[in-house]
Write an enzyme that holds these catalytic residues in place. Sequence first.
Site, PDB file in Angstrom:
ATOM      1  N   ASP A  88       0.869  -1.180   0.000  1.00  0.00           N
ATOM      2  CA  ASP A  88       0.000   0.000   0.000  1.00  0.00           C
ATOM      3  C   ASP A  88       0.906   1.230   0.000  1.00  0.00           C
ATOM      4  O   ASP A  88       2.101   1.140   0.265  1.00  0.00           O
ATOM      5  CB  ASP A  88      -0.896   0.002   1.250  1.00  0.00           C
ATOM      6  CG  ASP A  88      -1.770   1.243   1.312  1.00  0.00           C
ATOM      7  OD1 ASP A  88      -2.400   1.577   0.292  1.00  0.00           O
ATOM      8  OD2 ASP A  88      -1.798   1.919   2.359  1.00  0.00           O
ATOM      9  N   SER A  89       0.289   2.389  -0.236  1.00  0.00           N
ATOM     10  CA  SER A  89       1.053   3.628  -0.198  1.00  0.00           C
ATOM     11  C   SER A  89       1.535   3.950   1.222  1.00  0.00           C
ATOM     12  O   SER A  89       2.451   4.748   1.388  1.00  0.00           O
ATOM     13  CB  SER A  89       0.172   4.765  -0.709  1.00  0.00           C
ATOM     14  OG  SER A  89      -1.039   4.785   0.024  1.00  0.00           O
ATOM     15  N   CYS A 102      -3.813  -1.144  -2.159  1.00  0.00           N
ATOM     16  CA  CYS A 102      -4.091   0.287  -2.285  1.00  0.00           C
ATOM     17  C   CYS A 102      -5.087   0.472  -3.431  1.00  0.00           C
ATOM     18  O   CYS A 102      -4.846   0.000  -4.553  1.00  0.00           O
ATOM     19  CB  CYS A 102      -2.776   0.990  -2.600  1.00  0.00           C
ATOM     20  SG  CYS A 102      -2.938   2.746  -2.935  1.00  0.00           S
ATOM     21  N   GLU A 156      -5.926   8.923   9.896  1.00  0.00           N
ATOM     22  CA  GLU A 156      -4.553   8.859  10.410  1.00  0.00           C
ATOM     23  C   GLU A 156      -4.386   9.601  11.726  1.00  0.00           C
ATOM     24  O   GLU A 156      -3.545   9.255  12.543  1.00  0.00           O
ATOM     25  CB  GLU A 156      -3.562   9.381   9.365  1.00  0.00           C
ATOM     26  CG  GLU A 156      -3.548   8.455   8.162  1.00  0.00           C
ATOM     27  CD  GLU A 156      -2.275   8.529   7.342  1.00  0.00           C
ATOM     28  OE1 GLU A 156      -1.430   9.386   7.610  1.00  0.00           O
ATOM     29  OE2 GLU A 156      -2.162   7.700   6.415  1.00  0.00           O
ATOM     30  N   CYS A 178     -11.270   3.096  -0.546  1.00  0.00           N
ATOM     31  CA  CYS A 178      -9.968   3.588  -0.087  1.00  0.00           C
ATOM     32  C   CYS A 178      -9.629   2.813   1.180  1.00  0.00           C
ATOM     33  O   CYS A 178     -10.508   2.568   2.016  1.00  0.00           O
ATOM     34  CB  CYS A 178     -10.037   5.088   0.211  1.00  0.00           C
ATOM     35  SG  CYS A 178      -8.554   5.744   0.992  1.00  0.00           S
ATOM     36  N   HIS A 199      -8.267   3.593   3.847  1.00  0.00           N
ATOM     37  CA  HIS A 199      -8.445   4.249   5.152  1.00  0.00           C
ATOM     38  C   HIS A 199      -9.901   4.269   5.618  1.00  0.00           C
ATOM     39  O   HIS A 199     -10.164   4.438   6.809  1.00  0.00           O
ATOM     40  CB  HIS A 199      -7.954   5.697   5.087  1.00  0.00           C
ATOM     41  CG  HIS A 199      -6.464   5.841   5.068  1.00  0.00           C
ATOM     42  ND1 HIS A 199      -5.676   5.300   4.087  1.00  0.00           N
ATOM     43  CD2 HIS A 199      -5.627   6.471   5.931  1.00  0.00           C
ATOM     44  CE1 HIS A 199      -4.412   5.598   4.327  1.00  0.00           C
ATOM     45  NE2 HIS A 199      -4.362   6.313   5.436  1.00  0.00           N
TER      46      HIS A 199
HETATM   47  N1  DGL Z   1      -4.048   3.747   0.124  1.00  0.00           N
HETATM   48  C1  DGL Z   1      -4.685   4.788  -0.608  1.00  0.00           C
HETATM   49  C2  DGL Z   1      -5.918   4.218  -1.339  1.00  0.00           C
HETATM   50  O1  DGL Z   1      -6.487   3.216  -0.965  1.00  0.00           O
HETATM   51  C3  DGL Z   1      -5.107   5.934   0.302  1.00  0.00           C
HETATM   52  C4  DGL Z   1      -3.962   6.804   0.742  1.00  0.00           C
HETATM   53  C5  DGL Z   1      -3.233   7.465  -0.424  1.00  0.00           C
HETATM   54  O2  DGL Z   1      -3.773   8.406  -1.051  1.00  0.00           O
HETATM   55  O3  DGL Z   1      -2.148   7.021  -0.726  1.00  0.00           O
HETATM   56  O4  DGL Z   1      -6.304   4.753  -2.341  1.00  0.00           O
END
Ligand code: DGL
Length: 288
Positions: free
Chosen positions: A11-12, A74, A153, A185, A187
């Site tokens: 993931d990012s 992600c 976060e 997403c 999060h």
């Molecule tokens: N992990 C990213 C997503 O699911 C969210 C956070 C980001 O923008 O990197 O799109």
Amino acid sequence: MNKNLPIGIFDSGVGGLTVLREFLAVLPEENYLYFGDTARVPYGSKSSKTVIRFSLEVSSYLADQGIKLLVVACNSASALAIDDLRKLIPVPVIDVINPGVSKAINMTNNGKIGIIGTSATIASGAYEQVLRKINSKIKTISRPCPLFVPFAEENWIKHPACKLVAEEYLETFRNNKVDVLILGCTHYPILKDVISEVMGPEVTLVDSAESTAMEAADILSQNDIAARENNSPFLKFFVSDLTANFRKIGEQFLGRTMENITNVPVEKLEKYKTVKKQEIDKRTKDKN
Ligand code: DGL
């Protein structure tokens, strides 16, 4: 192939830990390598070219460690980079979009589905494309909700400001009477309570983490690569920047303590920019 090779999840940043959490529940006997590209997060506000490059670098790094399956945890990377990843990475690659869509279609009664995600995910139209392929009659409404990421976060999930933002973002879905809302997403599952409070009990929230883990279970069994009985499965974490907050927020997202965190600087990832498919292929085969 060695069946006890780990599953690679990336993931990012910390968000994908909500996906890993479901994997640990559905496939507890597997070993895992998790990569959070914390130095370059967020992906969701970047161009597709950049998201593809970052995703290829991180995935190549994981493939180089020796993995049997890659999970793109992600949504932004799943939306923009999945075709390139499938071409380059020599193990099965699964995304988080298809499993979420299948679940949403099963849950809707009135055929109206809402989609929320990062700006990159929503602009890509990836969810709509997959939805239409499965059922062209479904009506969709989508909207980016970028402020949800920092709220998750900061753990401001019960803060009145979060509720206010949710009311503003979600108004259009309420007005259009969607009966399913896809949390597109990583999060957003953390904000499920406030989203559900705003949307009301008649709207089903779909988070794709559990369906993705089930799909992984199917792929492992179809390919006969599920881990053998494993009494001490390992869990290793890699981050491109070991920030002070990573462990704290990570443990909240994952729901358990995190040991074994290694910092892999961006320069090491950038090395993969020039690595070609054949090399990754060969290195992975040697490891497997
Ligand atoms: N992990 C990213 C997503 O699911 C969210 C956070 C980001 O923008 O990197 O799109």
